[in-house]
Structures are given as structure tokens and as C-alpha cells.
Design an enzyme around this catalytic site. Structure first.
Site, PDB file in Angstrom:
ATOM      1  N   CYS A 124       0.866  -1.182   0.000  1.00  0.00           N
ATOM      2  CA  CYS A 124       0.000   0.000   0.000  1.00  0.00           C
ATOM      3  C   CYS A 124       0.902   1.231   0.000  1.00  0.00           C
ATOM      4  O   CYS A 124       2.086   1.122  -0.347  1.00  0.00           O
ATOM      5  CB  CYS A 124      -0.990  -0.035   1.166  1.00  0.00           C
ATOM      6  SG  CYS A 124      -0.234  -0.031   2.799  1.00  0.00           S
ATOM      7  N   ASN A 131       2.319   1.402   4.308  1.00  0.00           N
ATOM      8  CA  ASN A 131       2.624   0.124   4.975  1.00  0.00           C
ATOM      9  C   ASN A 131       2.329   0.202   6.480  1.00  0.00           C
ATOM     10  O   ASN A 131       2.979  -0.433   7.295  1.00  0.00           O
ATOM     11  CB  ASN A 131       4.076  -0.310   4.727  1.00  0.00           C
ATOM     12  CG  ASN A 131       4.389  -1.759   5.137  1.00  0.00           C
ATOM     13  OD1 ASN A 131       5.508  -2.077   5.487  1.00  0.00           O
ATOM     14  ND2 ASN A 131       3.415  -2.633   5.106  1.00  0.00           N
ATOM     15  N   CYS A 150      -1.370   0.752   7.367  1.00  0.00           N
ATOM     16  CA  CYS A 150      -2.812   0.495   7.530  1.00  0.00           C
ATOM     17  C   CYS A 150      -3.243  -0.761   6.753  1.00  0.00           C
ATOM     18  O   CYS A 150      -3.469  -1.821   7.332  1.00  0.00           O
ATOM     19  CB  CYS A 150      -3.641   1.695   7.076  1.00  0.00           C
ATOM     20  SG  CYS A 150      -3.310   3.215   8.002  1.00  0.00           S
ATOM     21  N   ARG A 151      -3.341  -0.657   5.434  1.00  0.00           N
ATOM     22  CA  ARG A 151      -3.949  -1.743   4.657  1.00  0.00           C
ATOM     23  C   ARG A 151      -3.025  -2.941   4.451  1.00  0.00           C
ATOM     24  O   ARG A 151      -3.419  -4.090   4.692  1.00  0.00           O
ATOM     25  CB  ARG A 151      -4.407  -1.208   3.284  1.00  0.00           C
ATOM     26  CG  ARG A 151      -5.524  -0.199   3.372  1.00  0.00           C
ATOM     27  CD  ARG A 151      -5.672   0.581   2.082  1.00  0.00           C
ATOM     28  NE  ARG A 151      -4.528   1.464   1.845  1.00  0.00           N
ATOM     29  CZ  ARG A 151      -4.292   2.130   0.739  1.00  0.00           C
ATOM     30  NH1 ARG A 151      -5.126   2.000  -0.281  1.00  0.00           N
ATOM     31  NH2 ARG A 151      -3.230   2.922   0.630  1.00  0.00           N
ATOM     32  N   SER A 152      -1.794  -2.693   3.961  1.00  0.00           N
ATOM     33  CA  SER A 152      -0.948  -3.864   3.640  1.00  0.00           C
ATOM     34  C   SER A 152      -0.517  -4.659   4.874  1.00  0.00           C
ATOM     35  O   SER A 152      -0.463  -5.896   4.806  1.00  0.00           O
ATOM     36  CB  SER A 152       0.239  -3.489   2.746  1.00  0.00           C
ATOM     37  OG  SER A 152       1.106  -2.576   3.361  1.00  0.00           O
ATOM     38  N   ASP A 203      -7.951   3.782   0.837  1.00  0.00           N
ATOM     39  CA  ASP A 203      -7.027   4.255   1.878  1.00  0.00           C
ATOM     40  C   ASP A 203      -7.828   4.808   3.071  1.00  0.00           C
ATOM     41  O   ASP A 203      -8.567   5.778   2.917  1.00  0.00           O
ATOM     42  CB  ASP A 203      -6.161   5.360   1.246  1.00  0.00           C
ATOM     43  CG  ASP A 203      -5.076   5.844   2.174  1.00  0.00           C
ATOM     44  OD1 ASP A 203      -5.115   5.492   3.370  1.00  0.00           O
ATOM     45  OD2 ASP A 203      -4.196   6.570   1.706  1.00  0.00           O
TER      46      ASP A 203
HETATM   47  P1  4NP Z   1      -1.743   2.781   4.056  1.00  0.00           P
HETATM   48  O1  4NP Z   1      -2.336   4.172   4.604  1.00  0.00           O
HETATM   49  O2  4NP Z   1      -1.215   3.098   2.672  1.00  0.00           O
HETATM   50  O3  4NP Z   1      -2.939   1.873   4.016  1.00  0.00           O
HETATM   51  O4  4NP Z   1      -0.677   2.385   5.021  1.00  0.00           O
HETATM   52  C1  4NP Z   1      -1.621   5.369   4.614  1.00  0.00           C
HETATM   53  C2  4NP Z   1      -0.704   5.592   5.617  1.00  0.00           C
HETATM   54  C3  4NP Z   1      -0.024   6.794   5.656  1.00  0.00           C
HETATM   55  C4  4NP Z   1      -0.273   7.766   4.709  1.00  0.00           C
HETATM   56  C5  4NP Z   1      -1.191   7.521   3.696  1.00  0.00           C
HETATM   57  C6  4NP Z   1      -1.856   6.319   3.647  1.00  0.00           C
HETATM   58  N1  4NP Z   1       0.394   9.016   4.768  1.00  0.00           N
HETATM   59  O5  4NP Z   1       0.080   9.900   3.941  1.00  0.00           O
HETATM   60  O6  4NP Z   1       1.280   9.189   5.607  1.00  0.00           O
END
Ligand code: 4NP
Length: 168
Positions: A12, A15, A17-19, A129
Site C-alpha cells: 500500500c 505500509n 494500515c492496509r498492507s 485508503d
Molecule cells: P496505508 O495508509 O497506505 O494503508 O498504510 C496510509 C498511511 C499513511 C499515509 C497515507 C496512507 N500518509 O500519507 O502518511
């Protein structure tokens, strides 16, 4: 059993939240089927902001409500070397896939695609996201992931002729 493991990487943006959620849930399914010597699981982010951090507290909280502890995971950034190691590299959304495709070597022979699409989910193809959302966005993400992990594992076992150990 084949001598080389099948390696699966969930990707994702951050790294956190989702992955890592897909990583933890898929790893649990792999362990439940006693396939941890045949299938190796990891996750990474296309971005670098959270390298070394544990999963987002909100993602951890919702995962725990389903019985998944992912506090041990640490974010890392995807690298070129991942294309030499992983047989499946699965992005959570289309931007993740575009970012992966931009660095994917021409000779990559594995499966590079969207996690939900490669799992055969047909009603939606992205795990949105949740980072700037609230609890219900995290709940939505884990629900999509829960619905996809078993079918993805079925597909991988079938494609690589990996049999689950029968229960004694
Ligand atoms: P992820 O979520 O891609 O599912 O881990 C996010 C985590 C952090 C950010 C964006 C999405 N960020 O902009 O810091």
C-alpha cells in the site's frame, strides 16, 4: 512440497494500515493451513514516511477486534529487490499498482496486480485508503481484506500445487 517457497508481498502507500492488515490476516490463514514453509508473506509501502514504524493504532485496534495482533510488524519501503524475490506483488489500490508498475523490471515474471482483483473479488477492485478517514473506513478496509484472503490463498495453492496438511 516444492523446495522453493511461494512469496507474496502486499503493498500500500504507507505500509501502516492496509498492507500490514492483509499481511497479518493472510499469514494467519497460511499458518492455519500449516503452509508456513511453503508460502512466505510480507508487506511494504510505496512511500518512505513510516519506515520502521508499527502499524497505525487505528488499524491495530480494528484488527484486534477480529483477533489479529499485528503489533510486531514494522513498515518498510518496497524496493527493486522485491521483484526478484516475490512471486505475487499485490497493490491495495490503483495508485499503488501504478507506482509499482513504474519500477517493475521488464523481465519480472511474477504476478503484479491489484489484491482484490487477483483474489477474484468482482464487486470492487480497490481497498480504499483509510488513513485520513475514521473508524468506519478502517472497518471497511478490514472487511474487504477478510473477504479476499481465503480466496487468494486458494488460488495460490491451486496454481502452485500446494496441498494443505491433513489434520491428524
Ligand atoms: P496505508 O495508509 O497506505 O494503508 O498504510 C496510509 C498511511 C499513511 C499515509 C497515507 C496512507 N500518509 O500519507 O502518511
Amino acid at each position: 512440497m516444492s523446495e522453493k517457497s511461494v512469496n507474496v508481498l502486499f503493498v500500500c502507500l504507507g505500509n501502516i494500515c492496509r498492507s500490514p492488515t492483509a499481511h497479518a490476516l493472510f499469514q494467519t490463514r497460511v499458518n492455519d493451513r500449516q503452509l508456513e514453509h511453503s508460502i512466505m508473506v510480507d508487506s511494504a509501502g510505496t512511500g518512505e514516511w513510516h519506515i520502521g514504524c508499527p502499524p497505525d493504532k487505528r488499524a491495530q485496534k480494528v484488527a484486534l477486534t477480529y483477533g489479529y495482533d499485528m503489533s510486531h510488524l514494522q513498515a518498510r519501503q518496497v524496493s527493486l529487490a522485491d521483484f526478484s524475490k516475490f512471486d505475487y506483488i499485490l497493490g491495495m489500490d490503483k495508485q499503488n499498482l501504478a507506482d509499482l508498475s513504474a519500477i517493475c523490471p521488464d523481465h519480472y515474471q511474477g504476478v503484479l496486480g491489484l489484491f482484490l482483483r487477483e483474489a477474484g473479488i468482482d464487486h470492487t477492485d480497490e481497498v480504499p485508503d483509510p488513513f485520513y478517514g475514521d473508524e468506519k473506513h478502517f472497518e471497511n478496509a478490514i472487511q474487504l481484506i477478510i473477504n479476499a484472503v481465503d480466496v487468494l490463498l486458494d488460488r495460490i495453492q491451486k496454481e502452485h500445487n500446494i496441498h494443505s496438511c491433513p489434520l491428524l
